[in-house]
Design a protein around this motif. Sequence first.
Motif, short mmCIF file in Angstrom:
data_model
loop_
_atom_site.label_atom_id
_atom_site.label_comp_id
_atom_site.label_asym_id
_atom_site.label_seq_id
_atom_site.Cartn_x
_atom_site.Cartn_y
_atom_site.Cartn_z
N GLY A 126 -5.44 -0.48 7.91
CA GLY A 126 -6.00 -0.23 9.16
C GLY A 126 -5.18 1.03 9.67
O GLY A 126 -5.81 1.83 10.48
N VAL B 159 6.78 4.84 8.01
CA VAL B 159 8.05 4.17 8.39
C VAL B 159 8.06 3.55 9.69
O VAL B 159 9.19 2.97 10.11
CB VAL B 159 9.15 5.32 8.33
N THR C 278 -4.43 -3.95 11.48
CA THR C 278 -3.65 -3.72 12.58
C THR C 278 -3.79 -2.19 12.95
O THR C 278 -3.17 -1.61 11.90
CB THR C 278 -2.26 -4.35 12.28
N TRP D 61 5.44 -6.66 12.44
CA TRP D 61 4.90 -6.43 11.27
C TRP D 61 5.64 -7.30 10.24
O TRP D 61 5.16 -7.04 9.12
CB TRP D 61 5.53 -4.92 11.08
P1 GDP Z 1 -4.21 -4.08 6.48
O1 GDP Z 1 -5.04 -5.38 6.31
O2 GDP Z 1 -4.04 -3.30 5.21
O3 GDP Z 1 -4.94 -3.17 7.40
O4 GDP Z 1 -2.84 -4.37 6.81
P2 GDP Z 1 -2.61 -5.50 8.11
O5 GDP Z 1 -2.70 -4.93 9.23
O6 GDP Z 1 -2.95 -6.90 7.73
O7 GDP Z 1 -0.68 -5.59 7.68
C1 GDP Z 1 0.01 -4.40 7.76
C2 GDP Z 1 1.15 -4.81 8.67
O8 GDP Z 1 2.21 -3.86 8.61
C3 GDP Z 1 0.72 -4.80 10.20
O9 GDP Z 1 1.27 -5.60 10.88
C4 GDP Z 1 0.96 -3.28 10.31
O10 GDP Z 1 1.01 -2.98 11.86
C5 GDP Z 1 2.42 -3.00 9.94
N1 GDP Z 1 2.85 -1.64 9.30
C6 GDP Z 1 1.85 -0.82 8.90
N2 GDP Z 1 2.55 0.13 8.36
C7 GDP Z 1 3.96 -0.12 8.80
C8 GDP Z 1 5.22 0.36 8.43
O11 GDP Z 1 5.16 1.51 7.80
N3 GDP Z 1 6.26 -0.11 8.73
C9 GDP Z 1 6.28 -1.40 9.30
N4 GDP Z 1 7.35 -1.78 9.64
N5 GDP Z 1 5.09 -1.85 9.51
C10 GDP Z 1 4.05 -1.28 9.19
#
Ligand code: GDP
Length: 429
Positions: free
Chosen positions: A17, A419, A42, A299
Amino acid sequence: MPLDIVLGAQWGDEGKGSITDLLAENADMVVRFSGGDNAGHTVTVGDQTFKLHLIPSGIIHDDTMCLIGNGVVLNPAVFLRELAGLKDRGIDIGPDRLKISRNTHLITPAHIALDTAKEAARGDGKIGTTLRGIGPAYLDKIGRAGVRANLLEDPEQLADTIQAHVASHNETLTKIYGAEPLDADAIATEFLEHARKIAPYLADGSVMVDKALKADQLVLAEGAQGTMLDVDHGTYPFVTSSSPTTGGVITGLGIGPGHLRNILGVAKAFSSRVGSGPFPSELFGDDAVRLRGTGANPWDEFGTTTGRPRRVGWLDLVVLEHAVRINGLTEITLTKLDILSGLEEIPVCVAYEKDGQRIEHLPLDLPSLEKCTPVYEVLPGWSEDIMQARTPAELPENAIKYVQFVESYLGVTVNRASVGPERDQNVDF
Ligand code: GDP
Ligand code: IMO
Ligand code: MG
Protein backbone atom coordinates in the motif's frame (compact mmCIF):
# COMPACT_ATOMS: atom_id res chain seq x y z
CA MET A 1 2.87 4.12 -21.82
CA PRO A 2 3.24 0.75 -20.17
CA LEU A 3 1.77 -0.96 -17.18
CA ASP A 4 3.86 -1.31 -14.03
CA ILE A 5 3.07 -3.83 -11.33
CA VAL A 6 3.56 -3.70 -7.57
CA LEU A 7 3.05 -7.06 -5.93
CA GLY A 8 3.79 -8.93 -2.73
CA ALA A 9 6.85 -11.20 -2.83
CA GLN A 10 6.16 -12.97 0.49
CA TRP A 11 2.97 -13.80 2.45
CA GLY A 12 1.25 -10.43 2.16
CA ASP A 13 1.54 -7.26 4.27
CA GLU A 14 4.90 -6.41 2.73
CA GLY A 15 4.01 -2.72 2.54
CA LYS A 16 2.45 -2.76 -0.94
CA GLY A 17 0.00 0.00 0.00
CA SER A 18 2.66 2.53 0.98
CA ILE A 19 4.82 1.73 -2.08
CA THR A 20 1.79 1.96 -4.40
CA ASP A 21 0.90 5.33 -2.89
CA LEU A 22 4.47 6.50 -3.47
CA LEU A 23 4.54 5.34 -7.12
CA ALA A 24 1.00 6.63 -7.76
CA GLU A 25 2.46 10.13 -7.77
CA ASN A 26 3.58 9.48 -11.36
CA ALA A 27 0.73 7.17 -12.42
CA ASP A 28 -2.44 8.17 -14.26
CA MET A 29 -4.39 5.13 -13.15
CA VAL A 30 -4.04 2.68 -10.23
CA VAL A 31 -5.85 -0.64 -10.52
CA ARG A 32 -6.50 -3.65 -8.30
CA PHE A 33 -6.52 -6.98 -10.16
CA SER A 34 -7.05 -9.67 -7.52
CA GLY A 35 -8.22 -10.45 -4.01
CA GLY A 36 -10.89 -8.61 -2.12
CA ASP A 37 -11.25 -7.02 1.28
CA ASN A 38 -9.02 -9.71 2.76
CA ALA A 39 -6.39 -7.11 1.80
CA GLY A 40 -5.48 -4.35 4.22
CA HIS A 41 -3.18 -1.74 2.72
CA THR A 42 -1.81 1.03 4.90
CA VAL A 43 -0.96 4.42 3.45
CA THR A 44 0.58 7.03 5.73
CA VAL A 45 0.77 10.63 4.55
CA GLY A 46 1.97 13.04 7.22
CA ASP A 47 -0.16 12.54 10.32
CA GLN A 48 -2.90 10.76 8.35
CA THR A 49 -3.07 6.96 8.09
CA PHE A 50 -5.49 5.24 5.71
CA LYS A 51 -6.29 1.54 5.80
CA LEU A 52 -7.63 0.51 2.42
CA HIS A 53 -9.20 -2.85 1.70
CA LEU A 54 -10.79 -2.57 -1.76
CA ILE A 55 -10.10 0.90 -3.10
CA PRO A 56 -6.68 1.13 -4.80
CA SER A 57 -3.96 2.88 -2.79
CA GLY A 58 -3.60 5.51 -5.52
CA ILE A 59 -6.80 7.18 -4.34
CA ILE A 60 -5.04 9.55 -1.94
CA HIS A 61 -3.60 11.44 -4.94
CA ASP A 62 -6.58 13.44 -6.13
CA ASP A 63 -5.63 13.36 -9.82
CA THR A 64 -5.32 9.57 -10.05
CA MET A 65 -8.01 7.44 -11.64
CA CYS A 66 -8.67 4.13 -9.86
CA LEU A 67 -10.16 0.85 -11.04
CA ILE A 68 -11.25 -2.30 -9.26
CA GLY A 69 -10.58 -4.89 -11.94
CA ASN A 70 -12.51 -8.04 -12.86
CA GLY A 71 -10.09 -10.29 -10.97
CA VAL A 72 -11.23 -8.80 -7.66
CA VAL A 73 -14.12 -10.12 -5.56
CA LEU A 74 -16.02 -7.16 -4.18
CA ASN A 75 -18.23 -7.00 -1.13
CA PRO A 76 -20.63 -4.12 -1.94
CA ALA A 77 -21.27 -3.27 1.72
CA VAL A 78 -17.54 -3.05 2.48
CA PHE A 79 -16.97 -0.97 -0.65
CA LEU A 80 -19.64 1.54 0.37
CA ARG A 81 -18.32 1.67 3.95
CA GLU A 82 -14.83 2.36 2.66
CA LEU A 83 -16.10 5.15 0.41
CA ALA A 84 -18.01 6.67 3.33
CA GLY A 85 -14.97 6.41 5.62
CA LEU A 86 -12.82 8.28 3.11
CA LYS A 87 -15.54 10.91 2.61
CA ASP A 88 -15.59 11.51 6.38
CA ARG A 89 -11.90 12.31 6.10
CA GLY A 90 -12.38 14.79 3.27
CA ILE A 91 -11.72 12.43 0.36
CA ASP A 92 -14.95 12.42 -1.57
CA ILE A 93 -14.65 9.89 -4.40
CA GLY A 94 -17.25 9.82 -7.11
CA PRO A 95 -17.56 7.70 -10.26
CA ASP A 96 -15.37 10.23 -12.05
CA ARG A 97 -12.36 8.93 -10.07
CA LEU A 98 -13.17 5.32 -9.36
CA LYS A 99 -14.59 2.49 -11.44
CA ILE A 100 -15.47 -1.17 -10.92
CA SER A 101 -15.32 -3.64 -13.80
CA ARG A 102 -18.72 -5.00 -14.77
CA ASN A 103 -17.33 -8.55 -14.69
CA THR A 104 -16.01 -8.26 -11.13
CA HIS A 105 -17.64 -10.87 -8.91
CA LEU A 106 -19.58 -9.87 -5.80
CA ILE A 107 -19.18 -11.26 -2.31
CA THR A 108 -22.50 -11.85 -0.55
CA PRO A 109 -23.40 -12.62 3.08
CA ALA A 110 -23.80 -16.25 1.96
CA HIS A 111 -20.11 -16.36 1.00
CA ILE A 112 -19.14 -14.96 4.39
CA ALA A 113 -21.35 -17.46 6.24
CA LEU A 114 -19.80 -20.29 4.21
CA ASP A 115 -16.25 -19.06 4.89
CA THR A 116 -17.03 -19.08 8.64
CA ALA A 117 -18.73 -22.49 8.54
CA LYS A 118 -15.94 -24.10 6.49
CA GLU A 119 -13.21 -22.75 8.75
CA ALA A 120 -15.04 -24.04 11.83
CA ALA A 121 -15.44 -27.45 10.18
CA ARG A 122 -11.69 -27.60 9.40
CA GLY A 123 -10.95 -27.50 13.15
CA ASP A 124 -7.20 -27.70 13.81
CA GLY A 125 -6.56 -27.80 10.06
CA LYS A 126 -8.10 -24.38 9.56
CA ILE A 127 -6.50 -22.09 6.99
CA GLY A 128 -6.91 -19.03 9.18
CA THR A 129 -8.77 -17.10 6.50
CA THR A 130 -9.80 -13.50 7.01
CA LEU A 131 -13.46 -14.71 7.08
CA ARG A 132 -14.34 -12.17 4.40
CA GLY A 133 -16.00 -14.73 2.10
CA ILE A 134 -13.10 -14.73 -0.34
CA GLY A 135 -12.76 -18.49 -0.94
CA PRO A 136 -16.48 -19.16 -1.41
CA ALA A 137 -16.83 -16.18 -3.79
CA TYR A 138 -13.98 -17.42 -6.01
CA LEU A 139 -15.40 -20.94 -5.79
CA ASP A 140 -18.72 -19.66 -7.18
CA LYS A 141 -16.87 -17.73 -9.88
CA ILE A 142 -14.89 -20.74 -11.08
CA GLY A 143 -17.97 -22.95 -10.65
CA ARG A 144 -19.90 -20.60 -12.98
CA ALA A 145 -22.40 -19.79 -10.25
CA GLY A 146 -21.13 -16.35 -9.24
CA VAL A 147 -22.90 -13.01 -8.99
CA ARG A 148 -21.25 -10.42 -11.21
CA ALA A 149 -21.26 -6.67 -10.68
CA ASN A 150 -23.09 -5.99 -13.96
CA LEU A 151 -26.25 -7.28 -12.24
CA LEU A 152 -26.22 -4.12 -10.13
CA GLU A 153 -27.48 -2.38 -13.28
CA ASP A 154 -30.46 -4.71 -13.60
CA PRO A 155 -32.47 -4.60 -10.33
CA GLU A 156 -35.05 -7.20 -11.30
CA GLN A 157 -32.48 -9.76 -12.37
CA LEU A 158 -30.34 -8.91 -9.35
CA ALA A 159 -33.16 -9.62 -6.88
CA ASP A 160 -33.95 -12.97 -8.51
CA THR A 161 -30.30 -13.98 -8.71
CA ILE A 162 -29.55 -13.08 -5.08
CA GLN A 163 -32.62 -14.93 -3.87
CA ALA A 164 -31.68 -18.09 -5.77
CA HIS A 165 -28.03 -17.71 -4.71
CA VAL A 166 -28.89 -17.45 -0.99
CA ALA A 167 -31.45 -20.26 -1.20
CA SER A 168 -28.87 -22.54 -2.81
CA HIS A 169 -26.17 -21.73 -0.25
CA ASN A 170 -28.69 -22.13 2.58
CA GLU A 171 -28.91 -25.79 1.60
CA THR A 172 -25.16 -26.19 2.15
CA LEU A 173 -25.13 -24.07 5.29
CA THR A 174 -27.94 -25.96 7.00
CA LYS A 175 -27.50 -29.49 5.67
CA ILE A 176 -23.71 -29.80 5.56
CA TYR A 177 -22.58 -27.40 8.26
CA GLY A 178 -25.60 -27.30 10.57
CA ALA A 179 -25.57 -23.49 10.43
CA GLU A 180 -28.56 -21.15 10.50
CA PRO A 181 -30.10 -20.28 7.11
CA LEU A 182 -29.81 -16.70 5.86
CA ASP A 183 -32.80 -14.50 5.02
CA ALA A 184 -32.80 -14.41 1.19
CA ASP A 185 -35.42 -11.64 0.95
CA ALA A 186 -33.57 -9.36 3.33
CA ILE A 187 -30.28 -9.89 1.46
CA ALA A 188 -31.96 -9.22 -1.91
CA THR A 189 -33.40 -5.97 -0.52
CA GLU A 190 -29.98 -5.00 0.85
CA PHE A 191 -28.37 -5.66 -2.55
CA LEU A 192 -30.99 -3.55 -4.35
CA GLU A 193 -30.05 -0.68 -2.07
CA HIS A 194 -26.31 -1.24 -2.78
CA ALA A 195 -27.08 -1.41 -6.51
CA ARG A 196 -28.59 2.05 -6.56
CA LYS A 197 -25.39 3.47 -5.06
CA ILE A 198 -22.81 1.37 -6.90
CA ALA A 199 -24.24 1.16 -10.47
CA PRO A 200 -22.75 4.54 -11.48
CA TYR A 201 -19.27 3.20 -10.70
CA LEU A 202 -19.47 0.32 -13.19
CA ALA A 203 -17.38 0.31 -16.35
CA ASP A 204 -15.73 -2.02 -18.82
CA GLY A 205 -12.40 -2.30 -17.04
CA SER A 206 -10.48 -3.88 -19.89
CA VAL A 207 -11.50 -1.11 -22.32
CA MET A 208 -10.69 1.51 -19.70
CA VAL A 209 -7.15 0.23 -19.12
CA ASP A 210 -6.59 -0.25 -22.84
CA LYS A 211 -7.67 3.32 -23.59
CA ALA A 212 -5.37 4.66 -20.89
CA LEU A 213 -2.40 2.70 -22.25
CA LYS A 214 -3.15 3.81 -25.81
CA ALA A 215 -3.37 7.42 -24.60
CA ASP A 216 0.19 7.03 -23.30
CA GLN A 217 -0.88 7.02 -19.68
CA LEU A 218 0.97 5.13 -16.96
CA VAL A 219 -1.12 2.42 -15.32
CA LEU A 220 -0.01 0.95 -12.01
CA ALA A 221 -1.38 -2.45 -10.97
CA GLU A 222 -1.51 -2.87 -7.19
CA GLY A 223 -1.24 -6.44 -5.95
CA ALA A 224 -3.01 -7.73 -2.89
CA GLN A 225 -1.81 -10.67 -0.74
CA GLY A 226 1.55 -12.10 -1.82
CA THR A 227 3.23 -14.72 -4.01
CA MET A 228 3.29 -17.33 -1.21
CA LEU A 229 -0.51 -17.01 -0.91
CA ASP A 230 -1.06 -17.64 -4.64
CA VAL A 231 -3.51 -20.49 -5.23
CA ASP A 232 -1.10 -22.16 -7.69
CA HIS A 233 2.33 -21.05 -6.55
CA GLY A 234 1.91 -20.59 -2.79
CA THR A 235 1.92 -22.97 0.16
CA TYR A 236 -1.26 -24.74 -0.98
CA PRO A 237 -3.75 -25.31 0.63
CA PHE A 238 -2.70 -22.55 3.06
CA VAL A 239 -3.23 -19.88 0.43
CA THR A 240 -5.88 -17.47 -0.74
CA SER A 241 -8.18 -18.36 -3.64
CA SER A 242 -6.77 -16.07 -6.32
CA SER A 243 -3.58 -15.32 -8.27
CA PRO A 244 -1.83 -12.33 -6.67
CA THR A 245 1.12 -12.89 -9.02
CA THR A 246 2.00 -11.46 -12.45
CA GLY A 247 -0.22 -13.95 -14.26
CA GLY A 248 -3.19 -12.65 -12.28
CA VAL A 249 -2.61 -9.14 -13.63
CA ILE A 250 -3.29 -10.24 -17.20
CA THR A 251 -6.52 -12.09 -16.48
CA GLY A 252 -7.54 -9.85 -13.58
CA LEU A 253 -7.61 -6.77 -15.80
CA GLY A 254 -8.10 -8.11 -19.32
CA ILE A 255 -4.93 -6.84 -20.97
CA GLY A 256 -2.18 -8.40 -23.04
CA PRO A 257 1.29 -9.15 -21.62
CA GLY A 258 3.01 -6.82 -24.09
CA HIS A 259 2.03 -3.84 -21.92
CA LEU A 260 3.99 -4.98 -18.87
CA ARG A 261 7.10 -2.99 -17.97
CA ASN A 262 8.38 -2.89 -14.38
CA ILE A 263 7.34 -5.80 -12.20
CA LEU A 264 8.21 -4.68 -8.71
CA GLY A 265 8.23 -7.19 -5.89
CA VAL A 266 7.73 -5.69 -2.46
CA ALA A 267 9.43 -7.67 0.31
CA LYS A 268 9.85 -6.93 3.97
CA ALA A 269 13.45 -6.94 5.19
CA PHE A 270 12.30 -9.90 7.32
CA SER A 271 9.29 -12.24 6.92
CA SER A 272 5.74 -12.29 8.26
CA ARG A 273 2.65 -14.40 7.78
CA VAL A 274 -0.90 -14.30 9.16
CA GLY A 275 -2.94 -17.47 9.27
CA SER A 276 -1.80 -21.10 9.25
CA GLY A 277 0.66 -22.90 7.01
CA PRO A 278 4.38 -23.51 6.59
CA PHE A 279 6.85 -20.75 7.41
CA PRO A 280 10.40 -22.20 7.47
CA SER A 281 12.22 -19.17 8.91
CA GLU A 282 9.61 -18.48 11.61
CA LEU A 283 10.79 -17.24 15.01
CA PHE A 284 9.15 -17.73 18.38
CA GLY A 285 9.40 -16.24 21.85
CA ASP A 286 11.47 -13.10 22.48
CA ASP A 287 13.05 -13.20 19.01
CA ALA A 288 9.57 -13.02 17.49
CA VAL A 289 8.49 -10.17 19.76
CA ARG A 290 11.61 -8.27 18.70
CA LEU A 291 10.50 -8.31 15.04
CA ARG A 292 6.73 -8.16 15.64
CA GLY A 293 6.71 -5.40 18.23
CA THR A 294 4.19 -5.27 21.03
CA GLY A 295 1.59 -3.12 19.34
CA ALA A 296 3.01 0.14 20.71
CA ASN A 297 3.88 1.41 17.20
CA PRO A 298 1.33 1.69 14.40
CA TRP A 299 3.59 -0.42 12.17
CA ASP A 300 3.94 -3.32 14.60
CA GLU A 301 3.02 -6.67 13.09
CA PHE A 302 -0.68 -6.99 13.81
CA GLY A 303 -3.05 -7.63 10.89
CA THR A 304 -4.48 -4.57 9.14
CA THR A 305 -7.72 -6.41 8.33
CA THR A 306 -8.18 -8.77 11.29
CA GLY A 307 -5.89 -7.36 14.01
CA ARG A 308 -4.34 -10.82 14.47
CA PRO A 309 -0.67 -10.87 15.62
CA ARG A 310 1.43 -11.77 12.60
CA ARG A 311 3.88 -14.65 12.73
CA VAL A 312 7.37 -13.31 12.01
CA GLY A 313 10.77 -14.68 11.02
CA TRP A 314 14.05 -13.88 9.31
CA LEU A 315 14.25 -12.94 5.64
CA ASP A 316 13.91 -16.04 3.49
CA LEU A 317 15.76 -15.80 0.17
CA VAL A 318 14.43 -19.18 -0.99
CA VAL A 319 10.98 -17.59 -0.85
CA LEU A 320 12.21 -14.51 -2.68
CA GLU A 321 13.93 -16.58 -5.39
CA HIS A 322 10.55 -18.27 -5.90
CA ALA A 323 8.85 -14.87 -6.16
CA VAL A 324 11.44 -13.59 -8.65
CA ARG A 325 10.92 -16.64 -10.86
CA ILE A 326 7.12 -16.91 -10.64
CA ASN A 327 6.56 -13.21 -11.28
CA GLY A 328 9.50 -12.31 -13.49
CA LEU A 329 10.37 -9.56 -11.01
CA THR A 330 12.45 -6.82 -12.57
CA GLU A 331 13.14 -5.03 -9.28
CA ILE A 332 12.63 -5.37 -5.55
CA THR A 333 11.80 -2.87 -2.84
CA LEU A 334 12.76 -3.88 0.69
CA THR A 335 10.44 -2.42 3.31
CA LYS A 336 10.78 -2.00 7.07
CA LEU A 337 14.57 -2.01 6.97
CA ASP A 338 14.37 0.23 10.07
CA ILE A 339 12.99 -2.66 12.12
CA LEU A 340 16.35 -4.46 11.87
CA SER A 341 18.23 -1.54 13.47
CA GLY A 342 19.77 -2.50 16.80
CA LEU A 343 20.29 -6.18 16.00
CA GLU A 344 23.92 -7.23 16.42
CA GLU A 345 23.58 -10.00 13.87
CA ILE A 346 20.94 -10.67 11.25
CA PRO A 347 20.46 -14.24 10.02
CA VAL A 348 19.20 -14.60 6.44
CA CYS A 349 17.85 -17.90 5.14
CA VAL A 350 19.86 -18.84 2.02
CA ALA A 351 18.69 -22.44 1.52
CA TYR A 352 16.76 -25.22 3.22
CA GLU A 353 17.95 -28.56 4.48
CA LYS A 354 15.74 -31.60 4.07
CA ASP A 355 16.73 -35.19 4.83
CA GLY A 356 20.37 -34.14 4.89
CA GLN A 357 20.15 -32.45 1.48
CA ARG A 358 20.52 -28.79 0.63
CA ILE A 359 17.45 -27.39 -1.15
CA GLU A 360 17.73 -24.19 -3.19
CA HIS A 361 14.21 -23.96 -4.67
CA LEU A 362 10.98 -23.82 -2.72
CA PRO A 363 9.36 -27.28 -2.61
CA LEU A 364 5.74 -27.07 -3.69
CA ASP A 365 4.27 -29.95 -1.76
CA LEU A 366 3.36 -29.43 1.85
CA PRO A 367 4.99 -32.56 3.34
CA SER A 368 8.36 -31.64 1.77
CA LEU A 369 8.13 -28.01 2.80
CA GLU A 370 7.22 -28.97 6.34
CA LYS A 371 10.40 -31.05 6.60
CA CYS A 372 12.61 -28.15 5.48
CA THR A 373 14.75 -26.37 8.03
CA PRO A 374 16.40 -23.08 7.17
CA VAL A 375 20.11 -22.74 6.46
CA TYR A 376 21.20 -19.30 7.65
CA GLU A 377 24.00 -17.00 6.70
CA VAL A 378 24.55 -14.48 9.49
CA LEU A 379 25.16 -10.90 8.45
CA PRO A 380 26.46 -8.15 10.76
CA GLY A 381 23.83 -5.71 12.00
CA TRP A 382 23.90 -1.97 12.75
CA SER A 383 22.97 0.00 15.82
CA GLU A 384 21.93 3.34 14.31
CA ASP A 385 18.30 4.44 13.96
CA ILE A 386 17.80 4.77 10.20
CA MET A 387 14.27 6.17 10.08
CA GLN A 388 15.61 9.61 9.12
CA ALA A 389 17.89 8.32 6.34
CA ARG A 390 16.88 9.45 2.85
CA THR A 391 20.02 8.67 0.84
CA PRO A 392 22.33 5.63 0.72
CA ALA A 393 25.08 7.80 2.25
CA GLU A 394 22.93 8.20 5.37
CA LEU A 395 22.64 4.44 5.87
CA PRO A 396 25.17 2.50 7.97
CA GLU A 397 27.58 0.39 5.93
CA ASN A 398 26.08 -2.87 7.22
CA ALA A 399 22.56 -1.81 6.17
CA ILE A 400 23.88 -1.25 2.64
CA LYS A 401 25.66 -4.61 2.78
CA TYR A 402 22.39 -6.28 3.84
CA VAL A 403 20.62 -4.83 0.80
CA GLN A 404 23.51 -5.77 -1.49
CA PHE A 405 23.50 -9.34 -0.15
CA VAL A 406 19.83 -9.70 -1.12
CA GLU A 407 20.52 -8.16 -4.51
CA SER A 408 23.44 -10.40 -5.37
CA TYR A 409 21.73 -13.57 -4.13
CA LEU A 410 18.65 -12.89 -6.28
CA GLY A 411 20.34 -11.24 -9.24
CA VAL A 412 17.64 -8.56 -9.20
CA THR A 413 18.11 -4.88 -8.42
CA VAL A 414 16.89 -3.62 -5.06
CA ASN A 415 15.78 -0.19 -6.19
CA ARG A 416 14.65 1.17 -2.86
CA ALA A 417 14.41 0.46 0.87
CA SER A 418 11.80 1.98 3.10
CA VAL A 419 12.78 3.08 6.58
CA GLY A 420 9.39 4.09 7.97
CA PRO A 421 5.72 4.07 7.03
CA GLU A 422 5.52 7.62 5.68
CA ARG A 423 5.55 8.53 2.03
CA ASP A 424 8.97 10.17 2.25
CA GLN A 425 10.67 7.52 4.42
CA ASN A 426 12.53 5.87 1.57
CA VAL A 427 16.08 5.46 0.39
CA ASP A 428 16.50 5.05 -3.37
CA PHE A 429 19.56 3.19 -4.62
P1 GDP B 1 0.32 -4.27 2.64
O1 GDP B 1 -0.83 -5.17 2.90
O2 GDP B 1 1.39 -4.94 1.83
O3 GDP B 1 -0.05 -2.94 2.04
O4 GDP B 1 0.99 -3.97 4.06
P2 GDP B 1 0.19 -3.57 5.40
O5 GDP B 1 -0.28 -2.19 5.30
O6 GDP B 1 -0.79 -4.62 5.76
O7 GDP B 1 1.36 -3.72 6.47
C1 GDP B 1 2.53 -2.97 6.39
C2 GDP B 1 2.72 -2.18 7.68
O8 GDP B 1 4.05 -1.68 7.75
C3 GDP B 1 1.83 -0.95 7.77
O9 GDP B 1 1.55 -0.69 9.12
C4 GDP B 1 2.74 0.15 7.20
O10 GDP B 1 2.40 1.44 7.65
C5 GDP B 1 4.06 -0.26 7.75
N1 GDP B 1 5.23 0.10 6.98
C6 GDP B 1 5.39 0.10 5.62
N2 GDP B 1 6.68 0.40 5.31
C7 GDP B 1 7.34 0.58 6.48
C8 GDP B 1 8.70 0.86 6.84
O11 GDP B 1 9.58 1.01 6.00
N3 GDP B 1 8.99 0.94 8.17
C9 GDP B 1 8.05 0.78 9.14
N4 GDP B 1 8.43 0.88 10.41
N5 GDP B 1 6.76 0.53 8.84
C10 GDP B 1 6.43 0.40 7.54
P1 IMO C 1 -2.62 -7.89 1.97
O1 IMO C 1 -3.11 -7.44 0.61
C1 IMO C 1 -1.71 -11.19 4.63
C2 IMO C 1 -4.15 -14.82 4.22
C3 IMO C 1 -5.07 -15.14 5.37
C4 IMO C 1 -5.05 -16.66 5.29
C5 IMO C 1 -5.04 -16.91 3.78
C6 IMO C 1 -6.43 -17.18 3.20
O2 IMO C 1 -2.95 -6.95 3.07
O3 IMO C 1 -1.18 -8.27 1.90
P2 IMO C 1 -8.49 -15.60 2.68
O4 IMO C 1 -9.33 -14.74 3.58
O5 IMO C 1 -7.83 -14.86 1.56
O6 IMO C 1 -9.23 -16.80 2.18
O7 IMO C 1 -7.35 -16.18 3.64
O8 IMO C 1 -4.50 -15.74 3.20
N1 IMO C 1 -4.32 -13.44 3.66
C7 IMO C 1 -3.47 -12.45 3.88
N2 IMO C 1 -2.37 -12.37 4.66
N3 IMO C 1 -2.08 -10.13 3.89
C8 IMO C 1 -3.16 -10.20 3.09
O9 IMO C 1 -3.51 -9.21 2.25
C9 IMO C 1 -3.93 -11.38 3.09
N4 IMO C 1 -5.06 -11.76 2.45
C10 IMO C 1 -5.27 -13.04 2.80
O10 IMO C 1 -4.54 -14.67 6.60
O11 IMO C 1 -3.85 -17.17 5.81
MG1 MG D 1 -1.94 -5.88 4.48
